[in-house]
Scaffold this active site. Sequence first.
Site, PDB file in Angstrom:
ATOM      1  N   GLY A  14      29.721  46.560  99.467  1.00 48.19           N
ATOM      2  CA  GLY A  14      30.822  45.843  98.798  1.00 48.19           C
ATOM      3  C   GLY A  14      30.992  46.343  97.375  1.00 48.19           C
ATOM      4  N   ARG A  75      31.448  51.307 104.983  1.00 55.61           N
ATOM      5  CA  ARG A  75      30.203  51.034 105.696  1.00 55.61           C
ATOM      6  C   ARG A  75      30.056  52.130 106.752  1.00 55.61           C
ATOM      7  NH1 ARG A  75      29.101  46.246 103.371  1.00 55.61           N
ATOM      8  NH2 ARG A  75      30.781  44.752 103.148  1.00 55.61           N
ATOM      9  N   ASP A 106      21.189  46.333  98.935  1.00 51.82           N
ATOM     10  CA  ASP A 106      19.972  46.747  99.656  1.00 51.82           C
ATOM     11  C   ASP A 106      20.239  47.778 100.764  1.00 51.82           C
ATOM     12  OD1 ASP A 106      21.225  44.821 101.131  1.00 51.82           O
ATOM     13  OD2 ASP A 106      19.463  43.538 101.400  1.00 51.82           O
ATOM     14  N   THR A 128      26.301  44.900  92.793  1.00 47.99           N
ATOM     15  CA  THR A 128      26.801  43.858  93.701  1.00 47.99           C
ATOM     16  C   THR A 128      27.049  42.581  92.913  1.00 47.99           C
ATOM     17  OG1 THR A 128      26.197  42.314  95.487  1.00 47.99           O
ATOM     18  CG2 THR A 128      24.374  43.415  94.416  1.00 47.99           C
ATOM     19  N   ILE A 129      28.134  41.883  93.262  1.00 47.68           N
ATOM     20  CA  ILE A 129      28.400  40.622  92.550  1.00 47.68           C
ATOM     21  C   ILE A 129      27.363  39.558  92.905  1.00 47.68           C
ATOM     22  CG2 ILE A 129      30.883  41.029  92.366  1.00 47.68           C
ATOM     23  CD1 ILE A 129      31.161  38.838  94.639  1.00 47.68           C
ATOM     24  N   ASP A 130      26.689  39.714  94.047  1.00 41.98           N
ATOM     25  CA  ASP A 130      25.836  38.641  94.573  1.00 41.98           C
ATOM     26  C   ASP A 130      24.552  38.401  93.771  1.00 41.98           C
ATOM     27  OD1 ASP A 130      27.705  38.581  96.611  1.00 41.98           O
ATOM     28  OD2 ASP A 130      26.502  39.820  97.964  1.00 41.98           O
ATOM     29  N   ASP A 132      21.789  39.496  94.459  1.00 46.21           N
ATOM     30  CA  ASP A 132      20.775  39.141  95.459  1.00 46.21           C
ATOM     31  C   ASP A 132      19.725  40.224  95.652  1.00 46.21           C
ATOM     32  OD1 ASP A 132      22.477  40.969  96.617  1.00 46.21           O
ATOM     33  OD2 ASP A 132      22.629  39.927  98.539  1.00 46.21           O
ATOM     34  N   ARG A 174      27.143  35.972  99.314  1.00 51.55           N
ATOM     35  CA  ARG A 174      26.448  36.198 100.592  1.00 51.55           C
ATOM     36  C   ARG A 174      25.437  35.063 100.811  1.00 51.55           C
ATOM     37  NH1 ARG A 174      26.952  40.912 103.546  1.00 51.55           N
ATOM     38  NH2 ARG A 174      27.677  42.100 101.782  1.00 51.55           N
TER      39      ARG A 174
HETATM   40  O1  F6P Z   1      28.191  41.558  98.847  1.00 50.17           O
HETATM   41  C1  F6P Z   1      29.386  41.258  98.229  1.00 50.17           C
HETATM   42  C2  F6P Z   1      30.223  40.356  99.086  1.00 50.17           C
HETATM   43  O2  F6P Z   1      31.450  40.163  98.414  1.00 50.17           O
HETATM   44  C3  F6P Z   1      29.590  39.020  99.463  1.00 50.17           C
HETATM   45  O3  F6P Z   1      29.648  38.099  98.416  1.00 50.17           O
HETATM   46  C4  F6P Z   1      30.386  38.635 100.669  1.00 50.17           C
HETATM   47  O4  F6P Z   1      29.640  37.814 101.525  1.00 50.17           O
HETATM   48  C5  F6P Z   1      30.671  39.970 101.326  1.00 50.17           C
HETATM   49  O5  F6P Z   1      30.499  40.962 100.323  1.00 50.17           O
HETATM   50  C6  F6P Z   1      32.051  40.120 101.905  1.00 50.17           C
HETATM   51  O6  F6P Z   1      32.122  41.343 102.542  1.00 50.17           O
HETATM   52  P1  F6P Z   1      33.492  42.026 103.035  1.00 50.17           P
HETATM   53  O7  F6P Z   1      34.189  42.534 101.827  1.00 50.17           O
HETATM   54  O8  F6P Z   1      33.040  43.100 103.922  1.00 50.17           O
HETATM   55  O9  F6P Z   1      34.266  40.932 103.685  1.00 50.17           O
END
Ligand code: F6P
Length: 353
Positions: A14, A75, A106, A128-130, A132, A174
Amino acid sequence: MKTFERIGVLTSGGDAPGMNATIRAVTRAALANGVEVMGIYEGYKGLMEGNMKLFDERDVSNIINHGGTMLYSARSPEFKTEEGMARAIKVCEENHINGIVAIGGDGTFRGATDLSNRGIACIGLPGTIDNDITATDYSIGYDTAMNTVIEMVDRLRDTCESHLRCNVIEVMGRNAGYIALNTGIAVGASIVVVSELPFDEDKAIEAVLESKKEGKRNFIVIVSEGAEGFAEPFTKRFAEKTGIETKFARLAHVVRGGSPSLRDRVLATEMGTEAVNLLLEGKSNLVVCNHDNKICSMDIDRALILDRMYKGKLKEGDLDSYSEEDVQQMRDFCAKKSAEFKKLYEMSYLISR
Ligand code: F6P
């Protein structure tokens, strides 16, 4: 000092605000050290397909303030296969790439480890914004995302106050509740729900009713997306139990875009230049981290295991190659991190009235 002819830089997973600032820092730091830089488009997919361009200084001009990633992201399940990996290595050899800086989460680091084990020096940067990634206190993009959340929620609060309403807001992250917890505190939320810690619904509703009696007119509930399936049904329950008109909003990807904050731009620049320094020192298979406001690095394998330990997902054999002392250090690290999280959570309720 190791001599590199050329390094590659890619973004994967992401996107996050500050990725462009990171690409810029990596590129400029490498060029300043006489190392060429190949910008690899669409992450590991682009690496396998040879989708890349040799960067000069100007290719990374005027991007520090832009959200998203100018290298794009994708991805790539194929990259995880032996054939995919072999293709990537061949592309590196053909293009004289002997080091890679991989920016992402990760999944990105696992790819970097696989490449490192096959002789391509790799450094991972947490983007990553998370937030995590257990090994670092801050990931690139997290600060901007939180600032976006508080800007959006402050607006919602204005209109809640006018109409005596509640807004339940689900925020990304996430499985991690960092964005929810910190923004919940920053917007003065009445209720914060994260998947990591138990939520006492009756007690929370009681507190809301008390403060309504005292004249409070706006109610903000922040829910982490990790609390799967909670936010929308809770909106309905909250309205029924309190008699307060309640709206639901999911901020979703709006939080992932936008111009990076000062903190993210500086962090991106520090981490990007550190990644190049580490490569030049001959290091590989490391992730650059931020601890107590200092830039440092950690072995990627250790960072991934630490992450699984923190999330209660250790696999059999994960700790076999570590000494007892090492394992204890990792456990202490995780315990400290979850204690800090719990303390913030308790604080958010203490001051929520
Ligand atoms: O990891 C970043 C994130 O934006 C999470 O906060 C979220 O769960 C996920 O990616 C969404 O993924 P996608 O953009 O594939 O829908």
